[in-house]
Design a protein around this motif. Structure first.
Motif, PDB file in Angstrom:
ATOM      1  N   ASP A   1      -2.169 -39.629  47.849  1.00  0.00           N
ATOM      2  CA  ASP A   1      -1.956 -40.817  48.119  1.00  0.00           C
ATOM      3  C   ASP A   1      -0.763 -41.481  47.415  1.00  0.00           C
ATOM      4  O   ASP A   1      -0.023 -40.988  46.342  1.00  0.00           O
ATOM      5  N   GLY A   2       0.123 -42.346  48.403  1.00  0.00           N
ATOM      6  CA  GLY A   2       1.455 -42.944  47.834  1.00  0.00           C
ATOM      7  C   GLY A   2       1.671 -44.055  47.303  1.00  0.00           C
ATOM      8  O   GLY A   2       2.557 -44.414  46.687  1.00  0.00           O
ATOM      9  N   GLU A   3       0.626 -44.911  47.354  1.00  0.00           N
ATOM     10  CA  GLU A   3       0.847 -46.358  46.803  1.00  0.00           C
ATOM     11  C   GLU A   3       1.324 -46.360  45.432  1.00  0.00           C
ATOM     12  O   GLU A   3       2.302 -46.912  45.083  1.00  0.00           O
ATOM     13  N   GLN A   4       0.527 -45.654  44.563  1.00  0.00           N
ATOM     14  CA  GLN A   4       0.817 -45.474  43.021  1.00  0.00           C
ATOM     15  C   GLN A   4       2.117 -44.899  42.792  1.00  0.00           C
ATOM     16  O   GLN A   4       3.047 -44.966  41.881  1.00  0.00           O
ATOM     17  N   ALA A   5       2.374 -43.553  43.573  1.00  0.00           N
ATOM     18  CA  ALA A   5       3.275 -42.665  43.235  1.00  0.00           C
ATOM     19  C   ALA A   5       4.616 -43.251  43.529  1.00  0.00           C
ATOM     20  O   ALA A   5       5.851 -43.023  42.861  1.00  0.00           O
ATOM     21  N   VAL A   6       4.892 -44.146  44.701  1.00  0.00           N
ATOM     22  CA  VAL A   6       6.225 -44.591  44.949  1.00  0.00           C
ATOM     23  C   VAL A   6       6.613 -45.440  43.995  1.00  0.00           C
ATOM     24  O   VAL A   6       7.786 -45.823  43.325  1.00  0.00           O
ATOM     25  N   LEU A   7       5.487 -46.254  43.314  1.00  0.00           N
ATOM     26  CA  LEU A   7       5.758 -47.178  42.290  1.00  0.00           C
ATOM     27  C   LEU A   7       6.083 -46.407  40.726  1.00  0.00           C
ATOM     28  O   LEU A   7       7.380 -47.150  40.177  1.00  0.00           O
ATOM     29  N   GLU A   8       5.582 -45.422  40.752  1.00  0.00           N
ATOM     30  CA  GLU A   8       5.929 -44.605  39.425  1.00  0.00           C
ATOM     31  C   GLU A   8       7.574 -43.906  39.788  1.00  0.00           C
ATOM     32  O   GLU A   8       8.066 -44.046  38.536  1.00  0.00           O
ATOM     33  N   ILE A   9       7.639 -43.692  40.960  1.00  0.00           N
ATOM     34  CA  ILE A   9       8.985 -42.875  41.220  1.00  0.00           C
ATOM     35  C   ILE A   9       9.953 -44.176  40.804  1.00  0.00           C
ATOM     36  O   ILE A   9      11.069 -43.983  40.309  1.00  0.00           O
ATOM     37  N   THR A  10       9.822 -45.205  41.407  1.00  0.00           N
ATOM     38  CA  THR A  10      10.679 -46.287  41.320  1.00  0.00           C
ATOM     39  C   THR A  10      10.922 -46.777  39.917  1.00  0.00           C
ATOM     40  O   THR A  10      12.223 -46.849  39.382  1.00  0.00           O
ATOM     41  N   ASP A  11       9.987 -46.402  39.003  1.00  0.00           N
ATOM     42  CA  ASP A  11      10.049 -46.988  37.549  1.00  0.00           C
ATOM     43  C   ASP A  11      11.167 -45.793  37.014  1.00  0.00           C
ATOM     44  O   ASP A  11      12.153 -46.342  36.274  1.00  0.00           O
ATOM     45  N   VAL A  12      11.049 -44.784  37.545  1.00  0.00           N
ATOM     46  CA  VAL A  12      11.780 -43.548  36.673  1.00  0.00           C
ATOM     47  C   VAL A  12      13.187 -43.785  37.270  1.00  0.00           C
ATOM     48  O   VAL A  12      14.162 -43.667  36.538  1.00  0.00           O
ATOM     49  N   VAL A  13      13.195 -44.225  38.534  1.00  0.00           N
ATOM     50  CA  VAL A  13      14.590 -44.107  38.960  1.00  0.00           C
ATOM     51  C   VAL A  13      15.394 -45.516  38.568  1.00  0.00           C
ATOM     52  O   VAL A  13      16.600 -45.321  37.986  1.00  0.00           O
ATOM     53  N   ARG A  14      14.567 -46.577  38.383  1.00  0.00           N
ATOM     54  CA  ARG A  14      15.229 -47.791  37.853  1.00  0.00           C
ATOM     55  C   ARG A  14      15.632 -47.478  36.325  1.00  0.00           C
ATOM     56  O   ARG A  14      16.750 -47.823  35.751  1.00  0.00           O
ATOM     57  N   ARG A  15      14.679 -46.631  35.538  1.00  0.00           N
ATOM     58  CA  ARG A  15      15.295 -46.636  34.083  1.00  0.00           C
ATOM     59  C   ARG A  15      16.687 -45.648  34.112  1.00  0.00           C
ATOM     60  O   ARG A  15      17.268 -45.947  33.118  1.00  0.00           O
ATOM     61  N   TRP A  16      16.574 -44.772  34.925  1.00  0.00           N
ATOM     62  CA  TRP A  16      17.790 -43.730  35.084  1.00  0.00           C
ATOM     63  C   TRP A  16      18.976 -44.639  35.402  1.00  0.00           C
ATOM     64  O   TRP A  16      19.978 -44.400  34.702  1.00  0.00           O
ATOM     65  N   LYS A  17      18.799 -45.356  36.401  1.00  0.00           N
ATOM     66  CA  LYS A  17      20.105 -46.222  36.667  1.00  0.00           C
ATOM     67  C   LYS A  17      20.378 -47.110  35.524  1.00  0.00           C
ATOM     68  O   LYS A  17      21.655 -47.370  35.200  1.00  0.00           O
ATOM     69  N   ALA A  18      19.438 -47.706  34.871  1.00  0.00           N
ATOM     70  CA  ALA A  18      19.719 -48.594  33.656  1.00  0.00           C
ATOM     71  C   ALA A  18      20.412 -47.999  32.582  1.00  0.00           C
ATOM     72  O   ALA A  18      21.317 -48.690  31.946  1.00  0.00           O
ATOM     73  N   GLU A  19      20.111 -46.747  32.262  1.00  0.00           N
ATOM     74  CA  GLU A  19      20.795 -45.939  31.260  1.00  0.00           C
ATOM     75  C   GLU A  19      21.916 -45.213  31.475  1.00  0.00           C
ATOM     76  O   GLU A  19      22.775 -44.398  31.032  1.00  0.00           O
ATOM     77  N   GLY A  20      22.484 -45.599  32.715  1.00  0.00           N
ATOM     78  CA  GLY A  20      23.716 -45.019  33.290  1.00  0.00           C
ATOM     79  C   GLY A  20      23.652 -43.833  34.110  1.00  0.00           C
ATOM     80  O   GLY A  20      24.798 -42.920  33.940  1.00  0.00           O
ATOM     81  N   ARG A  21      22.489 -43.470  34.782  1.00  0.00           N
ATOM     82  CA  ARG A  21      22.372 -42.285  35.525  1.00  0.00           C
ATOM     83  C   ARG A  21      22.771 -40.909  34.538  1.00  0.00           C
ATOM     84  O   ARG A  21      23.355 -40.024  35.151  1.00  0.00           O
ATOM     85  N   PRO A  22      22.058 -40.693  33.395  1.00  0.00           N
ATOM     86  CA  PRO A  22      22.351 -39.658  32.637  1.00  0.00           C
ATOM     87  C   PRO A  22      21.908 -38.252  33.402  1.00  0.00           C
ATOM     88  O   PRO A  22      20.882 -38.565  33.808  1.00  0.00           O
TER      89      PRO A  22
END
Length: 683
Positions: free
Chosen positions: A189-210
């Motif tokens: 199921d994708g509903e929760q999965a896309v939100l979890e992935i979005t969270d990971v990508v947002r944090r990664w971008k906020a930290e300068g894409r380490p």
């Protein structure tokens, strides 16, 4: 041996600039292509958000259904993800579909990249490209889209500037054939999965894409719910079988788990379904009334990989129908699931919906109905507003014996009683769906389909008192699928499939008493061999896919574009140096000891249980539905921490007052207008 990753360091990236629409360049080309409306966008309930809606940390998804607009737009899965993502204030999602060859040629000539239909932004500008595969025959369309978008076809050639390509859908349960082309895959199921992935990508971008691209993929892989093929090495035995699949990074799990949404009422999506501008394969508003199936049909991948059963409540269904109709203006409601008549409160659902929309133009339909779950009371509720279309049932196997093999516990008498009741209640058209090429099948098993169809016509004429009775027999070729008891089975070769179907056709047409009353539809066995190659293939099959695409392969799910000769020629060339061939992947039976390409991807099903069910199939032993019987220990519930969720709940679908058409239109306008922080296109 696992390789140590370097310390994650921020990656210098240019400041993100607003992305301009490509529509002005595209518009000049549209008069030169077929069905140009499919590329325009602006559907009712579509959404366009500002590119920098949350500043530099905005997570941007391009969602793709790798087929034509008319097939992709009604897809419930993509529609749900589109809405779920766009509800977030820090993310946006836009849609893209496969373009037909006429537009592809013009796009290449005028250097217009793959675009979204919402804001016509280039797909390459997004952070993620999520691709939903309902069938493996969309793989070549993915490669076309990547190439048009100027995204390297091979994942290893992409940089931090390119989107992550994430596969989902049923075909993602064995993504190995496209492992070279996707960066990641999500199971379930994708509903929760896309939100979890979005969270990971947002944090990664906020930290300068380490760590750059690999740093982000490693973060996703370590969640345990995202499969990243590049972090796994596949070792082969000399005879071509897989020896093992092993992670090559620390912290990457040996097995990747599927995602399961347990409370469907908490996810009432889509709330505002998209209304297509062009003709599409489904012109209706659909509500998924439950997810999963435990009937245990051994051929059915969807039933196996979506376990356990999770029902949506009757009042939750009522609210979704009410809001969906108001938001769309559709006049038909499809109650969707793998077997909708199996909902524990289906009688109350259909009666209360029919009561509520009595006298309106709203009709109800159950696109998926089992013979042994169907009754005339149910059918009469569905047709109360005057709509009485044909009925479709799927016995799947022609003989009692083969139905025991596939665990389709429907007898011939069950079917005859059901169609007799239908014909006696005024129906004149019944469609029966069967498969050819099932494990242990013989010519006699298939020829019994003709006898069954004739018996259906006889009983229809008898109970209706009319000779104006029709029965359409539709035949599909069986393809063994991963994560099913038949994953070890040999697929029937296309020559034998075609020969059996020819004998069946002759048997149906030979008797003039029935020839005009029985319609006969079937496809030749060749596309099934290609689907079988892709469904149970490993990473070596990727070379075939790329060769077919480079040779012009497009829209392989469409008869007019499919070329069996091209697939076989490219397969022979791509596998020339390997100890395997197409037959090895398709018509070969596997043993219990063999490592299957998808064994490291966890659908929750215990492999030993699947093997035991395969042995039961060979012994023609049937297994009951675990919804109503003790657990058969398939492994899903304890392994995934889930459980079967069924009613009855005793709830009612309130309010039960009859809907006035004028009120419904007003409700639709109110709901469409209530979309803060976004621009809703359409009217």
């Amino acid at each position: 041996m696992p390789v140590e990753m370097p310390v994650e360091m921020p990656v210098e990236m240019p400041v993100e600039e607003p992305v301009e629409s490509l529509f002005d360049r595209l518009e000049a080309l549209l008069p030169r292509v077929s069905k140009p409306i499919q590329y325009v966008g602006g559907e009712l309930n579509s959404t366009v958000k500002p590119w920098d809606v949350a500043g530099e940390e905005t997570v941007r998804w391009a969602l793709m259904y790798p087929d034509a607009y008319e097939v992709g737009l009604p897809n419930q899965g993509l529609m749900i993800l589109y809405e779920v993502i766009n509800e977030r204030p820090d993310a946006l999602a836009e849609r893209t579909y496969a373009v037909w060859p006429d537009l592809e040629r013009l796009m290449r000539e005028h250097r217009i990249p793959q675009f979204t239909v919402d804001a016509h932004r280039p797909v390459a500008a997004f952070d993620l490209l999520g691709v939903s595969f309902a069938t493996e025959l969309g793989y070549t369309n993915l490669l076309t889209a990547l190439d048009l978008a100027d995204i390297p076809v091979e994942a290893r050639d992409r940089t931090v500037e390119h989107p992550l390509v994430v596969a989902g859908g049923h075909a993602a349960f064995n993504p190995e054939p496209i492992a070279d082309f996707v960066d990641a895959a999500v199971l379930g199921d994708g509903e929760q999965a896309v939100l979890e992935i979005t969270d990971v990508v947002r944090r990664w971008k906020a930290e300068g894409r380490p760590g750059g691209r690999d740093g982000l993929l490693l973060r996703l892989a370590r969640t345990g719910g995202v499969y990243v093929p590049r972090f796994y090495d596949v070792h082969y035995l000399p005879d071509g079988r897989i020896q093992r699949v092993v992670p090559n990074r620390p912290g990457v799990p040996w097995r990747v788990a599927k995602h399961t949404v347990m409370d469907l009422d908490a996810w009432p999506y889509p709330k505002q379904p998209l209304v297509p501008l062009a003709e599409s394969v489904h012109e209706r508003m659909s509500v998924e009334i439950f997810r999963g199936c435990t009937r245990g049909c051994r051929f059915c991948q969807a039933g196996m990989i979506t376990r356990p059963v999770r029902e949506r409540s009757i009042d939750g269904i009522g609210q979704m129908v009410e809001k969906g109709l108001a938001a769309t203006g559709f006049e038909e409601v499809g109650l969707l699931s793998l077997s909708s008549a199996d909902h524990s409160e289906i009688a109350d659902i259909t009666k209360q919906l029919a009561d509520r929309y009595q006298g309106s133009s709203t009709g109800l339909s159950l696109p998926s109905t089992r013979v042994d779950a169907f009754n005339i009371d149910l059918a009469n509720e569905l047709s109360r507003n005057g709509r009485r279309s044909g009925l479709t049932f799927a016995p799947e196997g022609g003989s009692e014996r083969i139905r025991k093999v596939i665990n389709k516990m429907v007898t011939e008498d069950d079917l005859v009683r059901t169609v007799a009741a239908a014909y006696g209640s005024g129906w004149r058209q019944v469609k029966l769906y069967f498969m050819c090429g099932l494990p242990t099948e013989t010519d006699e098993d298939v020829l019994q389909i003709a006898d069954l169809a004739k018996r259906v016509i006889d009983v229809g004429r008898q109970v209706s008192g009319s000779r104006d009775i029709r029965c359409t027999v539709s035949i599909g070729g069986f393809v063994p699928k991963p994560h099913t008891p038949f994953q070890w089975a040999a697929q029937l070769d296309h020559e034998t499939t075609d020969a059996r179907l020819a004998k069946l056709r002759d048997a149906v047409r030979a008797d003039r008493r029935y020839a005009r009353a029985i319609g006969f539809r079937y496809h030749d066995g060749r596309p099934g061999i290609v689907e079988g190659l892709l469904s149970r293939g490993d990473r070596r099959v990727g070379a075939i896919i790329r060769a077919v695409w480079a040779d012009g392969g497009r829209f392989d799910g469409w008869n007019e574009h499919f070329s069996f000769e091209r697939w076989m020629r490219c397969a022979q060339q791509a596998l020339a140096a390997e100890p395997v061939d197409v037959d090895w992947y398709t018509t070969r039976e596997r043993g219990v000891e063999e490592v299957l390409p998808w064994d490291h991807l966890d659908s929750g099903l215990d492999k030993d249980w699947l093997w035991e069910d395969w042995q039961d199939a060979r012994s023609e032993v049937e297994v009951e539905d675990c919804r109503w019987t003790p657990c058969f220990d398939c492994g899903v519930c304890p392994q995934l921490g889930t459980e079967i969720q069924i009613g009855p709940t005793g709830r009612a679908m309130l309010p039960l007052t009859v809907v006035n058409r004028g009120e419904a239109v007003a409700q639709r306008r109110d709901i469409v207008a209530d979309q803060p922080d976004v621009v809703s296109r359409g009217g």
